[in-house]
Motif scaffolding. Structure first.
Motif, PDB file in Angstrom:
ATOM      1  N   UNK A  20     -26.704  -2.420  -4.727  1.00  0.00           N
ATOM      2  CA  UNK A  20     -26.473  -3.851  -4.490  1.00  0.00           C
ATOM      3  C   UNK A  20     -25.563  -4.404  -5.561  1.00  0.00           C
ATOM      4  N   UNK A  21     -24.604  -5.232  -5.170  1.00  0.00           N
ATOM      5  CA  UNK A  21     -23.754  -5.860  -6.183  1.00  0.00           C
ATOM      6  C   UNK A  21     -24.601  -6.739  -7.094  1.00  0.00           C
ATOM      7  N   UNK A  22     -24.299  -6.748  -8.378  1.00  0.00           N
ATOM      8  CA  UNK A  22     -25.063  -7.579  -9.308  1.00  0.00           C
ATOM      9  C   UNK A  22     -25.014  -9.055  -8.926  1.00  0.00           C
ATOM     10  N   UNK A  23     -26.105  -9.756  -9.225  1.00  0.00           N
ATOM     11  CA  UNK A  23     -26.199 -11.198  -8.964  1.00  0.00           C
ATOM     12  C   UNK A  23     -25.852 -11.993 -10.216  1.00  0.00           C
ATOM     13  N   UNK A  24     -25.118 -11.361 -11.158  1.00  0.00           N
ATOM     14  CA  UNK A  24     -24.741 -12.015 -12.408  1.00  0.00           C
ATOM     15  C   UNK A  24     -23.697 -11.199 -13.133  1.00  0.00           C
ATOM     16  N   UNK A  25     -23.536 -11.486 -14.417  1.00  0.00           N
ATOM     17  CA  UNK A  25     -22.497 -10.854 -15.240  1.00  0.00           C
ATOM     18  C   UNK A  25     -23.028  -9.586 -15.913  1.00  0.00           C
ATOM     19  N   UNK A  26     -23.287  -8.567 -15.119  1.00  0.00           N
ATOM     20  CA  UNK A  26     -23.782  -7.289 -15.631  1.00  0.00           C
ATOM     21  C   UNK A  26     -23.425  -6.197 -14.631  1.00  0.00           C
ATOM     22  N   UNK A  27     -23.718  -4.948 -14.988  1.00  0.00           N
ATOM     23  CA  UNK A  27     -23.508  -3.823 -14.077  1.00  0.00           C
ATOM     24  C   UNK A  27     -24.865  -3.209 -13.734  1.00  0.00           C
ATOM     25  N   UNK A  28     -24.968  -2.524 -12.597  1.00  0.00           N
ATOM     26  CA  UNK A  28     -26.258  -1.964 -12.200  1.00  0.00           C
ATOM     27  C   UNK A  28     -26.811  -0.900 -13.154  1.00  0.00           C
ATOM     28  N   UNK A  29     -25.928  -0.104 -13.776  1.00  0.00           N
ATOM     29  CA  UNK A  29     -26.386   0.952 -14.675  1.00  0.00           C
ATOM     30  C   UNK A  29     -25.285   1.293 -15.670  1.00  0.00           C
ATOM     31  N   UNK A  30     -25.714   1.711 -16.859  1.00  0.00           N
ATOM     32  CA  UNK A  30     -24.788   2.102 -17.916  1.00  0.00           C
ATOM     33  C   UNK A  30     -25.290   3.392 -18.548  1.00  0.00           C
ATOM     34  N   UNK A  31     -24.365   4.334 -18.717  1.00  0.00           N
ATOM     35  CA  UNK A  31     -24.700   5.559 -19.442  1.00  0.00           C
ATOM     36  C   UNK A  31     -24.310   5.394 -20.898  1.00  0.00           C
ATOM     37  N   UNK A  32     -25.219   5.791 -21.792  1.00  0.00           N
ATOM     38  CA  UNK A  32     -24.949   5.818 -23.225  1.00  0.00           C
ATOM     39  C   UNK A  32     -25.478   7.150 -23.733  1.00  0.00           C
ATOM     40  N   UNK A  33     -24.568   8.056 -24.053  1.00  0.00           N
ATOM     41  CA  UNK A  33     -24.982   9.397 -24.453  1.00  0.00           C
ATOM     42  C   UNK A  33     -25.683  10.088 -23.305  1.00  0.00           C
TER      43      UNK A  33
END
Length: 155
Positions: A20-33
């Protein structure tokens, strides 16, 4: 270890939903390491919330448990969009928020809907640390919201 994740989903008779597209100023998931952090997922179908209200009032605990599972599927879709389910080594942490009517104390049983899904999809790698939190209200008046952190293979 989780190469079977898609087969297990199929065995459960479920498909991953679209992200689902975000309902705000963020992304659904982020990879860090080696970790993927998934934003809180609410029960959306085609971008629309499928239920509203507080658990123990407008929404039954059993329905909320189903919605929690739906949120868990959305979280897996977000992971899949970043790294693919095959890369998941371990579900590390689950946080479930339950919009709770006064006196409702069954948050853990509601969040079990998502937790049991992760166990069914990943086996022992689906065992995770967890918090189940009762709150007064969630975004868009959603009854539940689930966020997860998973460890993935590779650099």
């Amino acid at each position: 270890m989780s190469a079977d994740a898609r087969d297990r989903l199929a065995g459960l008779g479920v498909d991953l939903p679209g992200v689902s597209p975000p309902k705000g100023a963020y992304v659904p998931a982020v990879r860090s390491g080696r970790l993927v952090f998934v934003a809180g997922q609410i029960p959306l179908v085609d971008g629309e919330l499928v239920a509203v209200g507080r658990v123990g009032a407008e929404v039954s605990p059993d329905r909320a448990r189903e919605l929690s599972r739906m949120c868990g599927l959305a979280a897996l879709a977000a992971v899949d969009s970043v790294v693919g389910l095959e890369a998941v080594v371990q579900v590390v942490k689950v946080v479930g928020y339950v919009s709770s009517a006064e006196g409702f104390t069954g948050q853990a049983q509601v969040v079990d809907g998502a937790s049991e899904l992760f166990l069914a999809v990943f086996g022992e790698a689906g065992r995770h640390a967890r918090s189940a939190v009762g709150v007064g209200i969630l975004p868009l008046n959603s009854p539940v919201e689930i966020e997860i952190v998973v460890e993935v293979a590779g650099p």
